[in-house]
Design a protein around this motif. Structure first.
Motif, PDB file in Angstrom:
ATOM      1  N   ALA A 318      44.424  97.972  31.908  1.00 44.37           N
ATOM      2  CA  ALA A 318      43.854  97.698  33.222  1.00 44.37           C
ATOM      3  C   ALA A 318      44.933  97.737  34.311  1.00 44.37           C
ATOM      4  CB  ALA A 318      43.151  96.345  33.225  1.00 44.37           C
ATOM      5  N   ALA A 319      46.120  97.197  33.980  1.00 43.80           N
ATOM      6  CA  ALA A 319      47.214  97.219  34.950  1.00 43.80           C
ATOM      7  C   ALA A 319      47.682  98.646  35.222  1.00 43.80           C
ATOM      8  CB  ALA A 319      48.374  96.364  34.455  1.00 43.80           C
ATOM      9  N   LYS A 322      45.236 100.273  37.478  1.00 45.77           N
ATOM     10  CA  LYS A 322      45.429  99.739  38.821  1.00 45.77           C
ATOM     11  C   LYS A 322      46.642 100.395  39.492  1.00 45.77           C
ATOM     12  CE  LYS A 322      45.664  95.163  41.052  1.00 45.77           C
ATOM     13  NZ  LYS A 322      45.798  93.704  40.776  1.00 45.77           N
ATOM     14  N   LEU A 323      47.689 100.616  38.698  1.00 42.80           N
ATOM     15  CA  LEU A 323      48.889 101.256  39.216  1.00 42.80           C
ATOM     16  C   LEU A 323      48.605 102.702  39.610  1.00 42.80           C
ATOM     17  CD1 LEU A 323      51.888 100.473  39.618  1.00 42.80           C
ATOM     18  CD2 LEU A 323      52.345 101.441  37.369  1.00 42.80           C
ATOM     19  N   LEU A 324      47.839 103.418  38.787  1.00 40.98           N
ATOM     20  CA  LEU A 324      47.484 104.802  39.115  1.00 40.98           C
ATOM     21  C   LEU A 324      46.597 104.861  40.349  1.00 40.98           C
ATOM     22  CD1 LEU A 324      46.887 106.256  35.541  1.00 40.98           C
ATOM     23  CD2 LEU A 324      48.774 106.773  37.090  1.00 40.98           C
ATOM     24  N   ASN A 325      45.735 103.874  40.510  1.00 44.10           N
ATOM     25  CA  ASN A 325      44.904 103.809  41.716  1.00 44.10           C
ATOM     26  C   ASN A 325      45.775 103.624  42.954  1.00 44.10           C
ATOM     27  OD1 ASN A 325      42.400 103.606  43.211  1.00 44.10           O
ATOM     28  ND2 ASN A 325      42.810 101.403  43.342  1.00 44.10           N
ATOM     29  N   PHE A 339      50.757  93.782  39.380  1.00 48.10           N
ATOM     30  CA  PHE A 339      50.256  94.645  38.314  1.00 48.10           C
ATOM     31  C   PHE A 339      50.412  94.014  36.941  1.00 48.10           C
ATOM     32  CE2 PHE A 339      51.138  97.344  41.932  1.00 48.10           C
ATOM     33  CZ  PHE A 339      49.962  98.082  42.014  1.00 48.10           C
ATOM     34  N   PHE A 340      51.643  93.684  36.539  1.00 51.72           N
ATOM     35  CA  PHE A 340      51.869  93.162  35.199  1.00 51.72           C
ATOM     36  C   PHE A 340      52.186  91.673  35.175  1.00 51.72           C
ATOM     37  CE2 PHE A 340      52.510  97.699  34.707  1.00 51.72           C
ATOM     38  CZ  PHE A 340      51.802  97.965  33.553  1.00 51.72           C
ATOM     39  N   GLN A 341      52.106  91.008  36.323  1.00 51.37           N
ATOM     40  CA  GLN A 341      52.222  89.557  36.420  1.00 51.37           C
ATOM     41  C   GLN A 341      53.454  89.005  35.700  1.00 51.37           C
ATOM     42  OE1 GLN A 341      48.440  88.140  34.983  1.00 51.37           O
ATOM     43  NE2 GLN A 341      47.375  88.763  36.824  1.00 51.37           N
ATOM     44  N   PRO A 342      54.650  89.234  36.254  1.00 54.43           N
ATOM     45  CA  PRO A 342      55.869  88.680  35.648  1.00 54.43           C
ATOM     46  C   PRO A 342      55.834  87.165  35.651  1.00 54.43           C
ATOM     47  CG  PRO A 342      56.308  89.531  37.839  1.00 54.43           C
ATOM     48  CD  PRO A 342      54.915  89.952  37.499  1.00 54.43           C
ATOM     49  N   GLU A 343      56.632  86.607  34.752  1.00 53.04           N
ATOM     50  CA  GLU A 343      56.611  85.161  34.573  1.00 53.04           C
ATOM     51  C   GLU A 343      57.111  84.406  35.808  1.00 53.04           C
ATOM     52  OE1 GLU A 343      58.032  87.340  32.636  1.00 53.04           O
ATOM     53  OE2 GLU A 343      57.010  87.238  30.712  1.00 53.04           O
ATOM     54  N   LYS A 344      58.032  84.995  36.567  1.00 51.96           N
ATOM     55  CA  LYS A 344      58.651  84.245  37.638  1.00 51.96           C
ATOM     56  C   LYS A 344      59.064  85.175  38.769  1.00 51.96           C
ATOM     57  CE  LYS A 344      62.368  80.887  38.498  1.00 51.96           C
ATOM     58  NZ  LYS A 344      63.522  80.184  37.911  1.00 51.96           N
ATOM     59  N   VAL A 345      58.670  84.821  39.973  1.00 55.57           N
ATOM     60  CA  VAL A 345      59.148  85.487  41.177  1.00 55.57           C
ATOM     61  C   VAL A 345      60.065  84.502  41.885  1.00 55.57           C
ATOM     62  CG1 VAL A 345      58.502  86.525  43.376  1.00 55.57           C
ATOM     63  CG2 VAL A 345      57.042  86.843  41.371  1.00 55.57           C
TER      64      VAL A 345
END
Length: 354
Positions: A318-319, A322-325, A339-345
């Protein structure tokens, strides 16, 4: 590049160089030669970091492959006199089929050791993803057409020309994105920081920008047809563990291979603490597939271990969709973490919500 693409490139070149003499045999032989350098994947170098960093090594060296081409040409001219093919034509055939493999690989991000055994770092022009249908399809169509209908030199020339033009386009697109990033980085004082501009999966329309500076690394996305400037997002790099990693042979080898684009972290597994290095060049924030255990902590001290790969988070279909979109939607305001929801920003995100 993937094996199918390399086989198609070798087949096309083989047909162009010796097709008039050997017909479809030249196409099939070219396909075999085009995939030959990747047989190094069957070699076990002893641990995960060695396997990772010695791939695309001696078997992708222009020096080694040039010597192999000369040897094969001499053997072919001597052992196949009935075909009446001059030595120089055999040499052109083998050299073109073999040397284009590592040169094409150098257009990807992984890194190709073109000058092995010289200690030069791997070469990476990072203008095309490891699988890109728009590069492969012209070659594949021309090869299938020739195999089905008999040798058609014009078809092979068209396939080779279109794929080469696409490579040139990828370099131009990368230059556009790099120039677009320059003022964005200058406003953050990052104009001198190491940066990597590379395409996102399967296309050359959406580009990922990675910048390393001190304790953090920054990520941004920019579409070729965007009108808005890219937005940088900051992530922790674990640089406090860099000295420990670089004191280890495996850590130094990784830095030689990936340059500054490495992240470090300590991971607790039951009662054991592991030092893990991640190659930031490949994958995406939240989905970096290449992670390596370098050391474990015993009695408060880090001890080197036989490195092994730590599985990353599985790819999310799905990610990717979404990235291709995002790739085909100019100015769609999504940052890498969407997109891939990293653990920490690191710090509050300046990106609009997804």
């Amino acid at each position: 590049m993937d094996s199918l693409t390399q086989a198609c490139l070798g087949a096309t070149i083989g047909g162009v160089v010796l097709g008039r003499r050997l017909g479809r045999k030249a196409v099939l032989a070219g396909a075999v030669l085009g995939t030959l350098p990747d047989l190094d994947v069957v070699i076990d170098y002893g641990d995960a970091v060695a396997d990772y960093t010695y791939h695309r090594g001696f078997s992708h060296s222009l020096l080694v492959l040039a010597a192999l081409s000369a040897l094969l040409a001499a053997l072919s001219a001597r052992l196949a006199p009935a075909w009446d093919i001059p030595l120089r034509h055999w040499a052109a055939f083998y050299a073109a089929c073999l040397l284009t493999h590592p040169l094409l690989d150098a257009f990807t991000t992984y890194g190709t050791q073109l000058w092995w055994p010289l200690p030069a770092p791997p070469v990476s022009w990072a203008s095309i993803f490891i699988i890109d249908p728009l590069y492969t399809l012209p070659l594949l169509i021309s090869v299938l057409y020739v195999l089905a209908r008999g040798l058609r030199p014009r078809a092979l020339h068209w396939g080779l020309a279109l794929s080469t033009l696409y490579l040139a386009f990828s370099l131009g697109a990368k230059l556009v994105i790099d120039q677009r990033m320059a003022p964005v980085l200058a406003t953050r004082g990052l104009q001198e920081a190491p940066r990597l501009v590379q395409p996102t999966p399967f296309n050359t329309l959406l580009w990922r920008i990675t910048v390393v500076e001190g304790d953090h690394y920054y990520e941004a996305l920019s579409g070729l047809f965007d009108s808005l400037p890219p937005t940088l997002e900051r992530f922790p790099r674990g640089s406090e563990h860099a000295d420990t990693a670089l004191a280890l042979p495996s850590g130094r080898r990784l830095q030689w291979f990936a340059g500054p684009f490495l992240r470090y972290r300590v991971e607790q597994d039951n009662d054991t603490a592991w030092l893990i290095a991640t190659d930031l060049r490949l994958g995406f924030p939240g989905f970096h597939p290449f992670n390596f255990r370098l050391a474990q902590r015993e009695d408060g001290k880090w001890q080197p271990v036989t490195t092994r790969e730590v599985p990353g988070r599985p790819a999310d279909t799905a990610a990717l969709m979404k990235l291709l979109n995002r790739a085909i939607t100019p100015d769609m305001s999504l940052c890498p973490s969407a997109f891939f929801q990293p653990e920490k920003v690191a710090g509050p995100s300046t990106c609009p919500p997804s």
